[in-house]
Each structure stands twice: as C-alpha cells, then as structure tokens.
Design a protein around this motif. Sequence first.
Motif, PDB file in Angstrom:
ATOM      1  N   MET A   1       0.855  -1.177   0.000  1.00 61.11           N
ATOM      2  CA  MET A   1       0.000   0.000   0.000  1.00 61.11           C
ATOM      3  C   MET A   1       0.896   1.234   0.000  1.00 61.11           C
ATOM      4  O   MET A   1       1.828   1.313   0.769  1.00 61.11           O
ATOM      5  CB  MET A   1      -0.897  -0.028   1.233  1.00 61.11           C
ATOM      6  CG  MET A   1      -1.924   1.080   1.301  1.00 61.11           C
ATOM      7  SD  MET A   1      -3.043   1.189  -0.091  1.00 61.11           S
ATOM      8  CE  MET A   1      -4.221  -0.049   0.300  1.00 61.11           C
ATOM      9  N   ALA A   5      -1.639   6.759   0.880  1.00 65.12           N
ATOM     10  CA  ALA A   5      -3.016   6.395   1.189  1.00 65.12           C
ATOM     11  C   ALA A   5      -3.370   6.894   2.587  1.00 65.12           C
ATOM     12  O   ALA A   5      -2.785   6.488   3.573  1.00 65.12           O
ATOM     13  CB  ALA A   5      -3.205   4.886   1.105  1.00 65.12           C
ATOM     14  N   GLU A   9     -11.141   4.018   0.383  1.00 69.40           N
ATOM     15  CA  GLU A   9     -11.843   4.458  -0.812  1.00 69.40           C
ATOM     16  C   GLU A   9     -12.377   3.229  -1.535  1.00 69.40           C
ATOM     17  O   GLU A   9     -11.745   2.178  -1.534  1.00 69.40           O
ATOM     18  CB  GLU A   9     -10.872   5.210  -1.721  1.00 69.40           C
ATOM     19  CG  GLU A   9     -11.516   5.940  -2.846  1.00 69.40           C
ATOM     20  CD  GLU A   9     -10.541   6.842  -3.590  1.00 69.40           C
ATOM     21  OE1 GLU A   9     -10.891   7.230  -4.711  1.00 69.40           O
ATOM     22  OE2 GLU A   9      -9.458   7.146  -3.075  1.00 69.40           O
ATOM     23  N   GLY A  33      -7.562   6.166  -5.293  1.00 67.21           N
ATOM     24  CA  GLY A  33      -6.375   6.783  -4.702  1.00 67.21           C
ATOM     25  C   GLY A  33      -5.430   7.209  -5.805  1.00 67.21           C
ATOM     26  O   GLY A  33      -5.839   7.842  -6.775  1.00 67.21           O
ATOM     27  N   ASP A  34      -4.170   6.816  -5.685  1.00 65.20           N
ATOM     28  CA  ASP A  34      -3.162   7.149  -6.695  1.00 65.20           C
ATOM     29  C   ASP A  34      -3.057   6.093  -7.785  1.00 65.20           C
ATOM     30  O   ASP A  34      -2.132   6.116  -8.589  1.00 65.20           O
ATOM     31  CB  ASP A  34      -1.787   7.300  -6.033  1.00 65.20           C
ATOM     32  CG  ASP A  34      -1.726   8.493  -5.088  1.00 65.20           C
ATOM     33  OD1 ASP A  34      -2.519   9.438  -5.269  1.00 65.20           O
ATOM     34  OD2 ASP A  34      -0.887   8.471  -4.168  1.00 65.20           O
TER      35      ASP A  34
END
Length: 101
Positions: A1, A5, A9, A33-34
């Motif tokens: 991860m 973060a 989500e 997220g990304d």
Amino acid sequence: MPATASKMERKNFGAPAEVRPFDKGKVEVLQVGDHTVARATFEPGWKWSTCIAPIAKTHSCEAAHFGYQLSGKMLLRMDDGAEMTTVAGDVVLIPPGHDAW
C-alpha cells in the motif's frame, strides 16, 4: 500500500470514471487513490494489431500489463516471437512489445 493512502476508498465498475470504446471491445477505467485500475472486455475476433494499433499508431502494444483474467482465452505474442496462451483464472504480467488476440 502506498504511503500516500490516507483514507479508505471504494469504486465500482458499475460506474467507471471513463469508458474507452474501440473496435470489438472497450476498457473501463477507475481511479482509486493514486492508482488506475482498468477492466478490458474483448469480443470474439478482437486483435490488438487490428483493433488498437490504428488508434495507438504503434507496431505493437507499448504498455506493460498486470492483470487477472476473468474469462475466455487469449494468445499473446511478444515482438521477439515468444508466445503465451492465457485462460480464466490466470494472473498475467505482460511486458511492452506485444500483440494479443
């Protein structure tokens, strides 16, 4: 991860952020997220070199892919001639420089 973060989500392909249609298929895209997550659907007769190459304007697919195959069977051919067949349940890592159908 990733360290960036900071919150939970959830997204769902029932409402993709973007749909990219092409001859004999489509790609649905989510941003979580990304990260970008995509679901590709290919109809019978789909082939990267005939359905996507005219859009990408490259000899072969220049993107790397990491994915999980839900159904069907796909043949992949690298630019160097190496081939692999994938089926439902396979997890795949595909480097740039390939065709698929």
